[in-house]
Design a protein around this motif. Structure first.
Motif, PDB file in Angstrom:
ATOM      1  N   UNK A  74       0.879  -1.231   0.005  1.00  0.00           N
ATOM      2  CA  UNK A  74       0.245  -0.161   0.074  1.00  0.00           C
ATOM      3  C   UNK A  74       0.893   1.255  -0.021  1.00  0.00           C
ATOM      4  N   UNK A  75       2.308   1.213   0.475  1.00  0.00           N
ATOM      5  CA  UNK A  75       3.152   2.412   0.210  1.00  0.00           C
ATOM      6  C   UNK A  75       4.401   1.745   0.164  1.00  0.00           C
ATOM      7  N   UNK A  76       5.034   2.556  -0.711  1.00  0.00           N
ATOM      8  CA  UNK A  76       6.636   2.461  -1.039  1.00  0.00           C
ATOM      9  C   UNK A  76       7.368   3.545  -1.012  1.00  0.00           C
ATOM     10  N   UNK A  77       8.530   3.494  -0.804  1.00  0.00           N
ATOM     11  CA  UNK A  77       9.478   4.653  -1.057  1.00  0.00           C
ATOM     12  C   UNK A  77      10.794   4.188  -2.167  1.00  0.00           C
ATOM     13  N   UNK A  92      -5.912   3.239  -2.198  1.00  0.00           N
ATOM     14  CA  UNK A  92      -6.945   4.139  -2.336  1.00  0.00           C
ATOM     15  C   UNK A  92      -7.368   5.295  -1.340  1.00  0.00           C
ATOM     16  N   UNK A  93      -7.352   4.558  -0.170  1.00  0.00           N
ATOM     17  CA  UNK A  93      -7.856   5.240   1.043  1.00  0.00           C
ATOM     18  C   UNK A  93      -6.722   6.370   1.638  1.00  0.00           C
ATOM     19  N   UNK A  94      -5.648   6.019   1.339  1.00  0.00           N
ATOM     20  CA  UNK A  94      -4.601   6.966   1.605  1.00  0.00           C
ATOM     21  C   UNK A  94      -4.492   7.889   0.497  1.00  0.00           C
ATOM     22  N   UNK A  95      -4.683   7.628  -0.711  1.00  0.00           N
ATOM     23  CA  UNK A  95      -4.725   8.592  -1.757  1.00  0.00           C
ATOM     24  C   UNK A  95      -5.966   9.606  -1.561  1.00  0.00           C
ATOM     25  N   UNK A  96      -6.977   9.028  -0.851  1.00  0.00           N
ATOM     26  CA  UNK A  96      -8.473   9.869  -0.626  1.00  0.00           C
ATOM     27  C   UNK A  96      -7.967  10.679   0.492  1.00  0.00           C
ATOM     28  N   UNK A  97      -7.437  10.368   1.328  1.00  0.00           N
ATOM     29  CA  UNK A  97      -6.634  11.196   2.561  1.00  0.00           C
ATOM     30  C   UNK A  97      -6.009  12.329   1.847  1.00  0.00           C
ATOM     31  N   UNK A  98      -5.069  12.232   1.355  1.00  0.00           N
ATOM     32  CA  UNK A  98      -4.157  13.187   0.601  1.00  0.00           C
ATOM     33  C   UNK A  98      -5.031  14.057  -0.253  1.00  0.00           C
ATOM     34  N   UNK A 410       4.369  10.860  -4.751  1.00  0.00           N
ATOM     35  CA  UNK A 410       3.899  10.671  -6.267  1.00  0.00           C
ATOM     36  C   UNK A 410       2.502   9.724  -6.005  1.00  0.00           C
ATOM     37  N   UNK A 411       1.516  10.218  -6.563  1.00  0.00           N
ATOM     38  CA  UNK A 411       0.266   9.408  -6.403  1.00  0.00           C
ATOM     39  C   UNK A 411      -0.010   8.826  -7.815  1.00  0.00           C
ATOM     40  N   UNK A 412       0.068   7.303  -7.726  1.00  0.00           N
ATOM     41  CA  UNK A 412       0.396   6.583  -9.120  1.00  0.00           C
ATOM     42  C   UNK A 412      -0.754   6.401  -9.423  1.00  0.00           C
ATOM     43  N   UNK A 413      -1.535   7.195 -10.214  1.00  0.00           N
ATOM     44  CA  UNK A 413      -2.930   6.864 -11.152  1.00  0.00           C
ATOM     45  C   UNK A 413      -2.630   5.821 -11.887  1.00  0.00           C
ATOM     46  N   UNK A 414      -1.565   5.703 -12.579  1.00  0.00           N
ATOM     47  CA  UNK A 414      -1.278   4.328 -13.477  1.00  0.00           C
ATOM     48  C   UNK A 414      -1.292   3.146 -12.669  1.00  0.00           C
ATOM     49  N   UNK A 415      -0.985   2.921 -11.484  1.00  0.00           N
ATOM     50  CA  UNK A 415      -0.863   1.772 -10.727  1.00  0.00           C
ATOM     51  C   UNK A 415      -2.437   1.634 -10.054  1.00  0.00           C
ATOM     52  N   UNK A 416      -2.966   2.678  -9.621  1.00  0.00           N
ATOM     53  CA  UNK A 416      -4.253   2.572  -9.044  1.00  0.00           C
ATOM     54  C   UNK A 416      -5.416   1.919 -10.027  1.00  0.00           C
ATOM     55  N   UNK A 417      -5.237   2.556 -11.335  1.00  0.00           N
ATOM     56  CA  UNK A 417      -5.931   1.934 -12.348  1.00  0.00           C
ATOM     57  C   UNK A 417      -5.688   0.302 -12.856  1.00  0.00           C
ATOM     58  N   UNK A 418      -4.797  -0.055 -12.186  1.00  0.00           N
ATOM     59  CA  UNK A 418      -4.375  -1.472 -12.260  1.00  0.00           C
ATOM     60  C   UNK A 418      -4.448  -2.360 -11.317  1.00  0.00           C
ATOM     61  N   UNK A 419      -4.798  -1.984 -10.060  1.00  0.00           N
ATOM     62  CA  UNK A 419      -4.820  -2.505  -8.852  1.00  0.00           C
ATOM     63  C   UNK A 419      -5.574  -3.851  -8.812  1.00  0.00           C
ATOM     64  N   UNK A 420      -4.857  -5.109  -8.805  1.00  0.00           N
ATOM     65  CA  UNK A 420      -5.570  -6.248  -8.654  1.00  0.00           C
ATOM     66  C   UNK A 420      -6.684  -6.417  -7.641  1.00  0.00           C
ATOM     67  N   UNK A 421      -6.535  -5.489  -6.797  1.00  0.00           N
ATOM     68  CA  UNK A 421      -7.619  -5.858  -5.599  1.00  0.00           C
ATOM     69  C   UNK A 421      -8.858  -5.368  -6.057  1.00  0.00           C
TER      70      UNK A 421
END
Length: 517
Positions: A74-77, A92-98, A410-421
């Protein structure tokens, strides 16, 4: 002379010692950062980090690789240049918070820091923060009311679509550079609808169509576009200087100064022309509404724009307004050509609701369920904006992860749109996932809203989303109904690499051939 040599050597030794000390400080801060404990790549030299892999590789390819290796953490660096940490929230919950944090309160909790935009385009909605952003948004929001957008596009779009249809009819079998053609039509539509200005970009398409021997389309001659074309070609050296907080040195770049002056002069010319023809216009364009919002005196500044603010917003809308729509159309044509079965289903849906041979209007488009699902799927897999940037103004605790103040996010729209969950077969192009039917995918429309962010989300979502969607839909339906779209022979079996500058495109650029239906 010997004394001078001694002084010079002593000075160089001091400078070297200070440099080494600074590197040591950077290393210690980097090594002791709590971000070391997050999943992500490690082992690179800390002063270079993963910057070169990211800069020279396909868009988001290395991020995607790290994400899969971390089992979709859910979070990388990771580390950018000069030991600077970057965090990548993939939850997505963390992205929503931001994205839903208050945008008008100061200090802004998650700020943008778009220095490059600010430097070249001035203080517009993209680069402004806090109360200044809130004031601009409040003043400009009425310009994008759905009713106004629909009426403006209904009046301006048909003639532009007719122009490109005629060019394509003359060019059946010829290779069409989708980026150039879509950029031209969206720019001309934007010019008329928003600025009462003719960019005459489609003239270059017409000239190309009339010259069967022409391989490339001529450059658009409009002064604003000629200057803007130079803005978004940032050199690697300036990217590095920006990271070193030395972007102010660009002020000594003569080419940058000339480009900026030309842009301001072109913006002034557009504004003056709009003021002069205001009484002749049947309907007011965006710029006329903006002119009405110009401040007449200092007491009205809270509810009005200054001339400089108007120029800055104009430049921003020209860049963002046509790039977003043209990129959506760019990837839509690629999907149509790559998936002939999808193209056929889209065509059937269009013909079902197209009641005459005249151009299809928005009322008909809004009934086309499969076509609209197709648009959403294009936005999911090939979103014009593949990522968003933020910085945190204070130290944050994200579910136990400590994020030091002023960390790049960096909010990764590219990855969120491919989230297998959240997406079944996330890498498969499947418009059916957007339909409210049992299509075997196990999906419904009740998915997390922050897993689909083609136009951002929260308070700072794209002000022109409705405009971009409607414009793209009307361009596409009318071209799809009249032409069969195929990939150019040179692109058969060619794997595209995603590339990003202002919006996400590809290498090589998409090329198609068309045939009248």
């Amino acid at each position: 002379m010997i004394w001078w040599h001694s002084y010079i050597l002593c000075g160089l030794e001091i400078l070297l010692a200070l440099l080494l000390l600074q590197i040591c400080v950077i290393y210690i801060k980097w090594r002791l950062s709590p971000l070391q404990n997050l999943p992500g790549p490690r082992g690179k030299f800390f002063l270079i980090g993963d910057f070169l892999d990211i800069y020279f590789g396909p868009f988001f390819s290395v991020h995607q690789k790290w994400w899969k290796e971390s089992n979709y953490a859910p979070l990388m660096s990771y580390t950018s240049l000069f030991g600077r940490w970057v965090v990548l929230p993939c939850d997505p919950d963390l992205v929503k918070h931001i994205l839903t944090a208050p945008s008008a309160q100061e200090p802004v909790r998650y700020y943008k820091q778009f220095d490059f935009f600010k430097d070249m385009l001035g203080d517009g909605l993209i680069s402004l923060e806090g109360k200044n952003w809130s004031r601009h948004r409040r003043i400009l929001q009425p310009c994008f009311q759905t009713g106004l957008v629909k009426d403006a596009l209904k009046e301006a779009l048909p003639s532009k679509v007719d122009s490109i249809i005629e060019s394509w009819k003359k060019s059946e079998g010829r290779v069409i550079d989708v980026y150039a053609h879509m950029s031209a039509i969206t720019l001309d539509i934007l010019g008329v609808v928003s600025f009462a200005h003719e960019f005459n970009a489609l003239d270059t398409i017409t000239e190309w169509a009339n010259d069967s021997g022409a391989d490339k389309i001529d450059e658009i001659q409009d002064p604003m576009m000629k200057s803007l074309s130079q803005v978004f070609k940032p050199k690697l050296v300036w990217i590095i200087m920006s990271m070193l907080k030395m972007g102010w040195l660009r002020r000594f770049d003569s080419k940058r100064n000339i480009t900026k002056q030309l842009m301001d002069e072109a913006a002034e010319d557009i504004i003056k022309a709009a003021e002069e023809n205001k009484s002749e216009m049947k309907k007011q364009s965006l710029i006329h509404i903006m002119l009405n919002a110009m401040s007449k005196d200092e007491s009205q500044e809270r509810n009005a724009l200054s001339m400089q603010e108007l120029k800055d917003e104009l430049k921003l809308f020209i860049v963002a307004g046509h790039e977003t729509t043209s990129t959506l159309c760019y990837w839509a044509f690629y999907a149509l050509a790559k998936y002939p079965d999808v193209q056929e289903k889209v065509l059937q849906d269009i013909e079902k609701h197209a009641v005459s041979d005249e151009q299809i209007d928005l009322e008909a488009v809004e009934k086309m369920e499969y076509f609209l699902a197709f648009i959403n799927e294009c936005l999911r897999l090939t979103s014009p904006a593949g990522m968003l940037f933020r910085y945190n103004s204070r130290t944050e605790n994200w579910n136990g992860a400590i994020i030091p103040a002023h960390t790049r996010i960096v909010i990764p729209i590219f990855l969120l749109h491919r989230h297998p969950k959240y997406w079944t077969d996330p890498y498969k192009f499947m418009p059916e996932r957007w339909l409210n039917i049992d299509n075997g995918s196990g999906e419904t429309k009740k998915r997390h809203p922050f897993t689909f962010l083609p136009f951002s989300g929260g308070g700072r979502n794209c002000i022109g989303e409705r405009f971009a969607r409607i414009e793209a839909q009307l361009i596409l339906v009318n071209l799809i109904r009249r032409f069969q779209i195929k990939l150019a022979p040179s692109m058969q079996n060619t794997e595209l690499e995603y590339r990003s500058s202002l919006t996400m495109k590809s290498k090589p650029r998409v090329q198609i051939v068309v045939k009248s239906r």
